[in-house]
Scaffold this motif. Structure first.
Motif, PDB file in Angstrom:
ATOM      1  N   ASN A 224       0.838  -1.202   0.000  1.00 18.46           N
ATOM      2  CA  ASN A 224       0.000   0.000   0.000  1.00 18.46           C
ATOM      3  C   ASN A 224       0.872   1.250   0.000  1.00 18.46           C
ATOM      4  O   ASN A 224       0.616   2.196  -0.732  1.00 18.46           O
ATOM      5  CB  ASN A 224      -0.918   0.007   1.233  1.00 18.46           C
ATOM      6  N   GLU A 225       1.929   1.248   0.831  1.00 18.30           N
ATOM      7  CA  GLU A 225       2.771   2.439   0.938  1.00 18.30           C
ATOM      8  C   GLU A 225       3.536   2.676  -0.359  1.00 18.30           C
ATOM      9  O   GLU A 225       3.682   3.822  -0.807  1.00 18.30           O
ATOM     10  CB  GLU A 225       3.712   2.312   2.137  1.00 18.30           C
ATOM     11  N   GLU A 226       3.997   1.613  -0.989  1.00 21.68           N
ATOM     12  CA  GLU A 226       4.685   1.763  -2.282  1.00 21.68           C
ATOM     13  C   GLU A 226       3.755   2.371  -3.327  1.00 21.68           C
ATOM     14  O   GLU A 226       4.117   3.294  -4.059  1.00 21.68           O
ATOM     15  CB  GLU A 226       5.236   0.418  -2.755  1.00 21.68           C
ATOM     16  N   LYS A 227       2.543   1.862  -3.354  1.00 25.07           N
ATOM     17  CA  LYS A 227       1.556   2.426  -4.289  1.00 25.07           C
ATOM     18  C   LYS A 227       1.301   3.897  -4.001  1.00 25.07           C
ATOM     19  O   LYS A 227       1.280   4.736  -4.899  1.00 25.07           O
ATOM     20  CB  LYS A 227       0.230   1.663  -4.182  1.00 25.07           C
ATOM     21  N   LEU A 228       1.142   4.210  -2.710  1.00 28.02           N
ATOM     22  CA  LEU A 228       0.861   5.603  -2.340  1.00 28.02           C
ATOM     23  C   LEU A 228       2.006   6.521  -2.761  1.00 28.02           C
ATOM     24  O   LEU A 228       1.787   7.643  -3.214  1.00 28.02           O
ATOM     25  CB  LEU A 228       0.623   5.715  -0.822  1.00 28.02           C
ATOM     26  N   GLN A 229       3.230   6.020  -2.633  1.00 27.97           N
ATOM     27  CA  GLN A 229       4.379   6.849  -3.028  1.00 27.97           C
ATOM     28  C   GLN A 229       4.384   7.118  -4.530  1.00 27.97           C
ATOM     29  O   GLN A 229       4.624   8.246  -4.967  1.00 27.97           O
ATOM     30  CB  GLN A 229       5.688   6.198  -2.581  1.00 27.97           C
ATOM     31  N   THR A 230       4.128   6.084  -5.312  1.00 29.31           N
ATOM     32  CA  THR A 230       4.043   6.262  -6.768  1.00 29.31           C
ATOM     33  C   THR A 230       2.993   7.315  -7.113  1.00 29.31           C
ATOM     34  O   THR A 230       3.241   8.251  -7.884  1.00 29.31           O
ATOM     35  CB  THR A 230       3.670   4.933  -7.456  1.00 29.31           C
ATOM     36  N   ILE A 231       1.814   7.137  -6.530  1.00 29.39           N
ATOM     37  CA  ILE A 231       0.728   8.076  -6.817  1.00 29.39           C
ATOM     38  C   ILE A 231       1.100   9.486  -6.367  1.00 29.39           C
ATOM     39  O   ILE A 231       0.869  10.464  -7.069  1.00 29.39           O
ATOM     40  CB  ILE A 231      -0.574   7.643  -6.103  1.00 29.39           C
ATOM     41  N   GLU A 232       1.708   9.562  -5.186  1.00 31.28           N
ATOM     42  CA  GLU A 232       2.103  10.857  -4.646  1.00 31.28           C
ATOM     43  C   GLU A 232       3.056  11.569  -5.615  1.00 31.28           C
ATOM     44  O   GLU A 232       2.913  12.762  -5.896  1.00 31.28           O
ATOM     45  CB  GLU A 232       2.784  10.655  -3.293  1.00 31.28           C
ATOM     46  N   ASN A 233       4.020  10.815  -6.124  1.00 32.50           N
ATOM     47  CA  ASN A 233       4.965  11.396  -7.072  1.00 32.50           C
ATOM     48  C   ASN A 233       4.266  11.889  -8.338  1.00 32.50           C
ATOM     49  O   ASN A 233       4.553  12.975  -8.827  1.00 32.50           O
ATOM     50  CB  ASN A 233       6.040  10.368  -7.451  1.00 32.50           C
ATOM     51  N   LEU A 234       3.343  11.073  -8.843  1.00 27.50           N
ATOM     52  CA  LEU A 234       2.680  11.431 -10.101  1.00 27.50           C
ATOM     53  C   LEU A 234       1.726  12.609  -9.925  1.00 27.50           C
ATOM     54  O   LEU A 234       1.609  13.463 -10.798  1.00 27.50           O
ATOM     55  CB  LEU A 234       1.905  10.232 -10.657  1.00 27.50           C
ATOM     56  N   THR A 235       1.019  12.651  -8.816  1.00 27.50           N
ATOM     57  CA  THR A 235      -0.060  13.647  -8.679  1.00 27.50           C
ATOM     58  C   THR A 235       0.350  14.841  -7.823  1.00 27.50           C
ATOM     59  O   THR A 235      -0.494  15.556  -7.302  1.00 27.50           O
ATOM     60  CB  THR A 235      -1.324  13.004  -8.060  1.00 27.50           C
ATOM     61  N   ARG A 236       1.666  15.087  -7.672  1.00 26.27           N
ATOM     62  CA  ARG A 236       2.108  16.144  -6.763  1.00 26.27           C
ATOM     63  C   ARG A 236       1.604  17.526  -7.170  1.00 26.27           C
ATOM     64  O   ARG A 236       1.523  18.443  -6.359  1.00 26.27           O
ATOM     65  CB  ARG A 236       3.612  16.138  -6.625  1.00 26.27           C
ATOM     66  N   GLU A 237       1.234  17.662  -8.445  1.00 30.20           N
ATOM     67  CA  GLU A 237       0.758  18.966  -8.917  1.00 30.20           C
ATOM     68  C   GLU A 237      -0.721  19.193  -8.581  1.00 30.20           C
ATOM     69  O   GLU A 237      -1.239  20.284  -8.746  1.00 30.20           O
ATOM     70  CB  GLU A 237       0.921  19.092 -10.446  1.00 30.20           C
ATOM     71  N   SER A 238      -1.382  18.121  -8.185  1.00 35.45           N
ATOM     72  CA  SER A 238      -2.830  18.244  -7.952  1.00 35.45           C
ATOM     73  C   SER A 238      -3.148  18.345  -6.463  1.00 35.45           C
ATOM     74  O   SER A 238      -2.831  17.443  -5.685  1.00 35.45           O
ATOM     75  CB  SER A 238      -3.545  17.032  -8.553  1.00 35.45           C
ATOM     76  N   GLU A 239      -3.764  19.471  -6.069  1.00 35.62           N
ATOM     77  CA  GLU A 239      -4.159  19.645  -4.668  1.00 35.62           C
ATOM     78  C   GLU A 239      -5.086  18.514  -4.229  1.00 35.62           C
ATOM     79  O   GLU A 239      -4.930  17.946  -3.150  1.00 35.62           O
ATOM     80  CB  GLU A 239      -4.884  20.989  -4.485  1.00 35.62           C
TER      81      GLU A 239
END
Lengths: 443, 443
Positions: free
Chosen positions: B228-243
């Motif tokens: 779960n944490e690995e997935k969250l990190q990937t998503i976090e990296n990709l969506t960092r521009e979106s509030e």
């Protein structure tokens, strides 16, 4: 947007009402189970062909019909909401007869729907609690149903009179007064005795085509009084020429005998069984015993009723299956218990403890302790927001939660909670173990 | 007379099925109560205006409409059977908001009706078991719902995976790939990943108007794996521009954190929580967390689902009431437990003892003893007819009654019964006191 509403004659039940209703259902159900009745459930909707023509012309008009939204508006809907639990039960027996062992004792607690004009105490959706024994003519079943009624109302604490009649006695009387084809007219008239008085009833009987002589011969019946046995003797003397009448008297005597042997105690102030010839409900399908129960201390209609029917399943092609049943009206029972304030205080299941956390660390500890307490079987809530203390304690008050466990920074340091009694306001510090012991003890 | 039937998509439940269904309802209900949810009930029928337009065009077509028999056929029916428990609950909150304290935690276990095409596992009448917390945006509620799911399935003995997603993450992804207005299209496509495979999903995304570049940017999301944490990190990296995306990741991290703190134990083989972006159910009204539960050992659809909705009551004129809820599908859970043979043997409440009397005096004694045993809380039946022994014992067998107490003339003389173990066939004479002690011990 208009204010939302619910269809007339229907009701929402809040937490407390639902708990109280469950208390009634559970009480009735426990007694049914003591006597070996097995619970079944049938669908809310039945084929219209199953329902139509079973409740008389008036009943047909009170059926709710169901249409798929997809169906055309003018199309005849083929489904309807069940009107009672008896006809679906008859349908059930016929459909499942290969799987059933007779005598079959079933109970069923489900809602029914009637498009009646709503009024005080009459709803369009209400619950019935039915127990029936099918596939035996034994009068032991009648006796057990009396015991069940007695035990249910003993447990509920409600004083009742159970009235008993027998259709065969009514038939015997009709024969005796020389109007064997007028039994229904006679009983409809008798049924009004309480409401309209003797004079009006006699008038009505004449209007319904009874001769003056027939009406005259009926007078001792209308004036019947004394103990059950005195009444039975009067009836026995009058109807001695009628085989059916004699059979009816014998049946009731047997039922009384079985009941008295079984319970080994006289009727008392809380429960009595009375022979009552004015009881003529459901004559369309009752063939033997007829039952009705009235509360002694509340002015309300019948709260339980039933009787024997010799051909319930005949309408669905399975003849000669005799049955006897009883139906408890949960809504009226609710009204009685409510009027007399007879609901036990513990009928509503409440949360035992609310955690009130003052910060994020505190919240985490609250969640952890709450979870441990729940694992030990306690009902515990954590106020989900870091709101002001006053708001959190207000929530406990509004929801009748007796204790609040407050966690602030002091409590974090000392590894305790401050336990507050929400009624007395008393507070004391407790460790987890002390809290767990306290909650267990105060359950 | 045609053989009676029930409407397609509906079911009768016999004694054993009803007991097993009650076992499921009672298990779910006990866990809801541990967390302080309060039971309410709403009527089966709602105004059509309450129901229409709440379930999309497809849903409107699946509503069952209700007509009084008295109403004219072409007349527009104004009532309908409830389609779920959520919309009636929203209506309930708006109508009763003056009496309620928020946050309001309610549960509701009632049937719903849908005019769906019936098929295996899909019925037109089925039960939902819903718990919702209304009036708080706290993520503590999400965490508690996960615990509730875990505890319910632990008690039922069913191994499950709970999948979690967050609509805000999906919105963040839509922004990241440059198609913020296509979130629904993306999620509908993602939802099909399991069924149709990556290639078809990519094709469908293009057909739905996504550019090749958007589809390319979406690939790491579709290929997401790891903890779960690995997935969250990937998503976090990709969506960092979106509030919105950042908020979604933060929410899920908080929920996981609260859940882990509370339960203090790692997920295990019986229960695990998984972040799953392909989970896109109910996007029409979920605004935050989205839940879905699948059984590990049975091939069946979702057995529990839910999520957060920020404006449930807005449709009835009460805006800004946030809530989060979960719904257990009792019928599919039943199918799972049944397939895996997980129902406890004692889930059906059986009669403990059958009295078999051989004559009229014997019958009277049987009734009297049975009544005394019932007063002590035992479930006892008396075979109501003086039938042959074989028939009476056959009744005990068919109804899984473990003991028969036979009374004939010998037993009358010796003031005993012959107690027969219906499984082993063993018999022994017993006085009333011996019998009472024995039945109590063998409960």
């Amino acid at each position: 947007m208009n204010k939302p509403s619910i269809p007339k004659g229907t009701r929402d039940f809040g937490h407390e009402e639902t708990s109280r209703r469950n208390y009634i259902f559970n009480t009735i159900q426990s007694v049914f189970r003591l006597y070996g009745f097995q619970q079944i459930e049938t669908p809310a909707m039945e084929q219209m062909s199953t329902l139509m023509g079973k409740y008389g012309e008036e009943g047909d008009k009170l059926l709710f019909r169901i249409q798929n939204s997809g169906e055309k508006a003018g199309e005849m809907p083929e489904k309807g909401l069940r009107y009672d639990l008896t006809v679906p039960f008859a349908r059930y027996i016929v459909m499942h007869r290969q799987e059933l062992t007779f005598p079959f004792k079933r109970f069923q607690i489900q809602p029914v729907w009637r498009a009646d004009r709503p009024q005080k105490g009459r709803y369009r959706e209400f619950y019935q609690c039915d127990a029936d024994v099918i596939g035996t003519q034994s009068l032991v079943s009648e006796s057990e149903l009396i015991e069940i009624v007695k035990e249910v109302y003993r447990r509920l604490g409600l004083r009742v009179v159970m009235k008993i009649n027998n259709r065969k006695i009514l038939a015997g009387i009709a024969e005796y007064i020389g109007a064997p084809d007028k039994m229904t007219d006679i009983t409809v008239a008798i049924d009004k005795l309480d409401k309209t008085g003797l004079e009006k009833v006699n008038e009505e009987l004449m209007e319904r085509g009874l001769s003056a002589e027939s009406v005259a011969r009926l007078q001792p019946i209308l004036a019947l009084s004394g103990t059950n046995e005195e009444k039975l003797q009067t009836i026995e003397n009058l109807t001695r020429e009628s085989e059916t009448g004699k059979k009816g008297v014998e049946e009731i005597r047997t039922v009384f005998g079985l009941y008295n042997t079984t319970t080994r105690e006289a009727d008392n102030d809380s429960f009595s069984v009375e022979l009552d010839l004015t009881l003529a409900r459901g004559l369309n399908y009752y063939t033997g015993a007829i039952f009705e129960v009235k509360a002694k201390d509340v002015q309300i209609g019948s709260i339980t009723g039933g009787g024997r029917y010799d051909n319930l399943t005949g309408i669905f092609g399975l003849p000669d299956v005799s049955g006897v049943g009883i139906s408890f009206g949960a809504d009226r029972i609710y009204d009685c218990l409510s009027t007399l304030d007879l609901f036990p205080s513990e009928s509503a299941v409440q949360t035992q403890l609310l955690f009130a956390a003052m910060g994020e660390d505190e919240m985490r500890r609250a969640l952890s302790w709450a979870n441990k307490l729940r694992n030990a079987g306690n009902r515990v809530e954590v106020y989900p927001d870091l709101a002001k203390m006053k708001k959190q304690l207000g929530y406990a008050d509004a929801n009748h939660i007796p204790y609040a466990a407050i966690i602030g920074s002091d409590e974090m340091t000392s590894q305790t909670v401050t336990l507050k009694n929400m009624v007395t306001g008393e507070q004391r510090a407790m460790s987890y173990d002390e809290l767990a012991t306290f909650i267990k003890k105060n359950e």
